[in-house]
Design an enzyme around this catalytic site. Sequence first.
Site, PDB file in Angstrom:
ATOM      1  N   ASP A 223      -1.241  -0.042  -4.769  1.00  0.00           N
ATOM      2  CA  ASP A 223      -2.504   0.599  -5.124  1.00  0.00           C
ATOM      3  C   ASP A 223      -2.347   2.066  -5.520  1.00  0.00           C
ATOM      4  OD1 ASP A 223      -1.792   1.248  -2.509  1.00  0.00           O
ATOM      5  OD2 ASP A 223      -3.854   1.343  -1.801  1.00  0.00           O
ATOM      6  N   HIS A 224      -1.250   2.684  -5.125  1.00  0.00           N
ATOM      7  CA  HIS A 224      -0.955   4.093  -5.455  1.00  0.00           C
ATOM      8  C   HIS A 224       0.364   4.422  -4.811  1.00  0.00           C
ATOM      9  CE1 HIS A 224      -1.902   4.997  -1.308  1.00  0.00           C
ATOM     10  NE2 HIS A 224      -2.999   4.258  -1.458  1.00  0.00           N
TER      11      HIS A 224
ATOM     12  N   ASP B  75     -14.975   4.720   3.644  1.00  0.00           N
ATOM     13  CA  ASP B  75     -14.424   4.031   4.827  1.00  0.00           C
ATOM     14  C   ASP B  75     -14.462   4.853   6.106  1.00  0.00           C
ATOM     15  OD1 ASP B  75     -12.422   5.647   3.745  1.00  0.00           O
ATOM     16  OD2 ASP B  75     -10.801   4.194   4.000  1.00  0.00           O
TER      17      ASP B  75
ATOM     18  N   SER C 190      -6.609   4.512  -1.886  1.00  0.00           N
ATOM     19  CA  SER C 190      -6.878   3.096  -1.628  1.00  0.00           C
ATOM     20  C   SER C 190      -8.248   2.648  -2.103  1.00  0.00           C
ATOM     21  CB  SER C 190      -6.802   2.813  -0.133  1.00  0.00           C
ATOM     22  OG  SER C 190      -5.498   2.964   0.339  1.00  0.00           O
TER      23      SER C 190
ATOM     24  N   ASP D 169      -3.974  14.582   2.793  1.00  0.00           N
ATOM     25  CA  ASP D 169      -4.098  14.548   1.334  1.00  0.00           C
ATOM     26  C   ASP D 169      -3.607  15.861   0.734  1.00  0.00           C
ATOM     27  OD1 ASP D 169      -5.317  12.080   1.618  1.00  0.00           O
ATOM     28  OD2 ASP D 169      -7.308  12.972   1.817  1.00  0.00           O
TER      29      ASP D 169
ATOM     30  N   ARG E 193     -11.708   4.603  10.849  1.00  0.00           N
ATOM     31  CA  ARG E 193     -12.231   3.627   9.883  1.00  0.00           C
ATOM     32  C   ARG E 193     -12.023   2.218  10.398  1.00  0.00           C
ATOM     33  NH1 ARG E 193      -8.068   4.554   4.932  1.00  0.00           N
ATOM     34  NH2 ARG E 193      -6.151   3.939   5.955  1.00  0.00           N
TER      35      ARG E 193
ATOM     36  N   LYS F 160      -6.074  -1.435   6.895  1.00  0.00           N
ATOM     37  CA  LYS F 160      -6.264  -1.745   5.474  1.00  0.00           C
ATOM     38  C   LYS F 160      -7.162  -2.963   5.277  1.00  0.00           C
ATOM     39  CE  LYS F 160      -3.448   1.549   4.186  1.00  0.00           C
ATOM     40  NZ  LYS F 160      -3.885   2.709   3.404  1.00  0.00           N
TER      41      LYS F 160
ATOM     42  N   ARG G 174      -8.557  15.210  11.300  1.00  0.00           N
ATOM     43  CA  ARG G 174      -9.174  14.013  10.713  1.00  0.00           C
ATOM     44  C   ARG G 174      -8.696  12.706  11.348  1.00  0.00           C
ATOM     45  NH1 ARG G 174      -7.067  12.807   4.759  1.00  0.00           N
ATOM     46  NH2 ARG G 174      -7.558  10.703   5.439  1.00  0.00           N
TER      47      ARG G 174
ATOM     48  N   HIS H 230       2.192   8.715   5.298  1.00  0.00           N
ATOM     49  CA  HIS H 230       1.272   9.812   5.629  1.00  0.00           C
ATOM     50  C   HIS H 230       1.729  10.644   6.818  1.00  0.00           C
ATOM     51  CE1 HIS H 230      -2.045   9.318   2.890  1.00  0.00           C
ATOM     52  NE2 HIS H 230      -2.280   8.065   3.227  1.00  0.00           N
TER      53      HIS H 230
ATOM     54  N   ASP I 175       2.262   3.225   3.051  1.00  0.00           N
ATOM     55  CA  ASP I 175       1.223   4.254   3.021  1.00  0.00           C
ATOM     56  C   ASP I 175       1.017   4.911   4.378  1.00  0.00           C
ATOM     57  OD1 ASP I 175      -0.950   5.660   1.623  1.00  0.00           O
ATOM     58  OD2 ASP I 175      -2.130   4.691   3.198  1.00  0.00           O
TER      59      ASP I 175
ATOM     60  N   ASP J 262       0.834  -1.203   0.000  1.00  0.00           N
ATOM     61  CA  ASP J 262       0.000   0.000   0.000  1.00  0.00           C
ATOM     62  C   ASP J 262       0.873   1.259   0.000  1.00  0.00           C
ATOM     63  OD1 ASP J 262      -2.169   1.937   0.741  1.00  0.00           O
ATOM     64  OD2 ASP J 262      -3.280   0.064   0.941  1.00  0.00           O
TER      65      ASP J 262
ATOM     66  N   HIS K 136      -0.556  10.993  -0.921  1.00  0.00           N
ATOM     67  CA  HIS K 136      -0.238  10.041  -1.982  1.00  0.00           C
ATOM     68  C   HIS K 136       0.463  10.793  -3.111  1.00  0.00           C
ATOM     69  CE1 HIS K 136      -3.948   7.545  -0.570  1.00  0.00           C
ATOM     70  NE2 HIS K 136      -2.968   7.543   0.297  1.00  0.00           N
TER      71      HIS K 136
ATOM     72  N   ARG L 100     -16.212   9.547   0.001  1.00  0.00           N
ATOM     73  CA  ARG L 100     -15.582   8.233   0.223  1.00  0.00           C
ATOM     74  C   ARG L 100     -16.129   7.573   1.486  1.00  0.00           C
ATOM     75  NH1 ARG L 100      -9.192   6.505   0.120  1.00  0.00           N
ATOM     76  NH2 ARG L 100      -9.245   5.276   2.022  1.00  0.00           N
TER      77      ARG L 100
ATOM     78  N   HIS M 214     -11.295  11.998  -0.089  1.00  0.00           N
ATOM     79  CA  HIS M 214     -12.527  11.760   0.666  1.00  0.00           C
ATOM     80  C   HIS M 214     -13.602  12.790   0.343  1.00  0.00           C
ATOM     81  CE1 HIS M 214     -10.893   8.722   3.483  1.00  0.00           C
ATOM     82  NE2 HIS M 214      -9.759   9.337   3.233  1.00  0.00           N
TER      83      HIS M 214
HETATM   84  O1  LIG Z   1      -5.903   7.486   5.097  1.00  0.00           O
HETATM   85  C1  LIG Z   1      -6.758   7.684   4.212  1.00  0.00           C
HETATM   86  O2  LIG Z   1      -7.964   7.779   4.440  1.00  0.00           O
HETATM   87  C2  LIG Z   1      -6.307   7.840   2.776  1.00  0.00           C
HETATM   88  C3  LIG Z   1      -5.756   9.218   2.582  1.00  0.00           C
HETATM   89  O3  LIG Z   1      -6.756  10.162   2.743  1.00  0.00           O
HETATM   90  O4  LIG Z   1      -5.328   6.887   2.464  1.00  0.00           O
HETATM   91  P1  LIG Z   1      -5.712   5.517   1.698  1.00  0.00           P
HETATM   92  O5  LIG Z   1      -6.433   5.913   0.443  1.00  0.00           O
HETATM   93  O6  LIG Z   1      -4.367   4.906   1.394  1.00  0.00           O
HETATM   94  O7  LIG Z   1      -6.528   4.705   2.603  1.00  0.00           O
HETATM   95 MN   LIG Z   2      -3.680   2.718  -0.209  1.00  0.00          MN
HETATM   96 MN   LIG Z   3      -3.077   6.436   2.113  1.00  0.00          MN
END
Ligand SMILES: O=C(O)[C@@H](CO)OP(=O)(O)O
Ligand SMILES: [Mn+2]
Ligand SMILES: [Mn+2]
Length: 558
Positions: free
Chosen positions: A471-472, A288, A79, A169, A211, A362, A204, A434, A430, A26, A501, A286, A138
Amino acid sequence: MSFDYKLQPHSTIPAPEGPLMVCILDGFGENEFKDEYNAVHVATTPTIDALRAVPKRFRTIKAHGTAVGLPSDADMGNSEVGHNALGSGQVVDQGARLVDMALETGKMFEGDGWKLISQAFSKHTVHFIGLLSDGGVHSRADQLFGCLRGAAARGAQRIRCHVLTDGRDVPDGSSVKYVEELEAVLAELREKGCDARIASGGGRMKVTMDRYEADWSMVKRGWDAHVLGKAPYTFTDAKTAVTTLRGPEDATVSDQYLDAFVIVDEAGAPVGTIEDGDAVVLFNFRADRMVEISKAFEYQDFTTFDRERYPVGLRFVGMMQYDGDLKLPANYLVPPPEILHVSGEFLVKNGITTFACSETQKFGHVTFFWNGNRSGYLDAKLEQYLEIPSDKIEFNKAPDMKAREITAASKEAILSGKYKVIRVNFANPDMVGHTGDLAATIRAVETVDACVKELLETVDQVNGRWIVTADHGNADDMVQRDKKGKPMKAEDGKPLPLTSHTLAPVPFFIGGKGLPDGVVLRDDVPDAGLANVASTTFNLLGYEAPGIYKPTMVQMAA
Ligand SMILES: O=C(O)[C@@H](CO)OP(=O)(O)O
Ligand SMILES: [Mn+2]
Ligand SMILES: [Mn+2]
């Protein structure tokens, strides 16, 4: 006619003796900037380096922008869209784009969700809760502004915004700018007679946007601030809130982790608690990080934490429906993308067993997102999903995260002989990326490299095959750059960290002792992206790919 899920044997690639492992790193991109700020480049990664050196079994694939259904090629991957594409073999218009279209065409204002909130326009307050930035992962601030203007123009008398600051982000520290931009829009609405203000907020990663049930206390802090008007800090305006909570220049708190705050009037009373009959809009598209707060708003009998007060007659909507199986929330402004015939459905309908594993952060990525935003098993008899609980700390403090535990569990699954497909996600590049902590991110990448080595050796033991991809991007660039790509520095000369990312493509490797020498990557699909992985997966399992999928990237050399 019902859809035909029957898979046909591949004409030239035989089925493997052992399993096929699909391993997602990731946030591991192949970035063009190969300098000291590229943690993927700097890290000591003998395993991945060796994979890169194998001819015709390594390439890069697109993981951002229109290749994954985002509005433009300026949009970085993430993701949700990444795992949707990997798991479904198709590119669908994603939330960001669907909301753009609903605003552009005005369809948003004609839907049932909008009708529901408009019942609160004349006598109650309309609350907007979500991530305030233009990260586009998001949410997007311009979409919030479109909704705010749309509500005011259609008669909303009182609007309150509850803003979650980003810094993940988008560059850290940008929260101040986004609050200023929002304040300007709210001032414009006030001039037109709408009583519009910011009412509460927080970072955040501290407030509201938990999540996969990693830490419900975040959601409680959000509920307390947004609904009850209770928080550890009160201020009379949001810009002061954000600048004060960030702290002094030499010891700033990241936008991601700002404490919860509430805006109060001169008498100290909160300006925007959520009351009976009010409307509440979660403006993130988004899913999650909106599921938990949605449950707190939607479920009458919610008991995960004590809500203290549950407003009666709420008119509650999401920007989208975040979980189609749970129908959560029941009301929404824009219908979510429909992702049909995902690879997991083909697998279970052909009796193929799967083991999917990651850590909490994840876990939903390799299950929920992978399966086209469906929760739970597609077929509990043929699948096992294993979640390893994530640590509840800032991940640069423990950059190994749960990679070793994931590796151990996956090795066991590989050796068990019970599963034909093993799907693994390593969160480290990932989640540590971050944090903007370069040294920790290098460590994260090295840990994952060592874990991948173990997994590949295990697959080889049972004559299996593997795909390793991502994934990115994220860890592959840890510094903000100017237009020419030059690293940017703060006034004190320190590099400005990049927490987001990246737009980089991601690596795609195939191999394994059980993979016939003749199976190689094609050279006639130069534009392949994440959505081309699923077809490739079916081929490596010895099946022809479903016709509705993006083309495969492999062939049997003549
Ligand atoms: O942490 C998250 O919510 C995002 C970044 O906003 O990361 P990822 O898409 O890798 O889950
Ligand atoms: Mn990811
Ligand atoms: Mn991420």
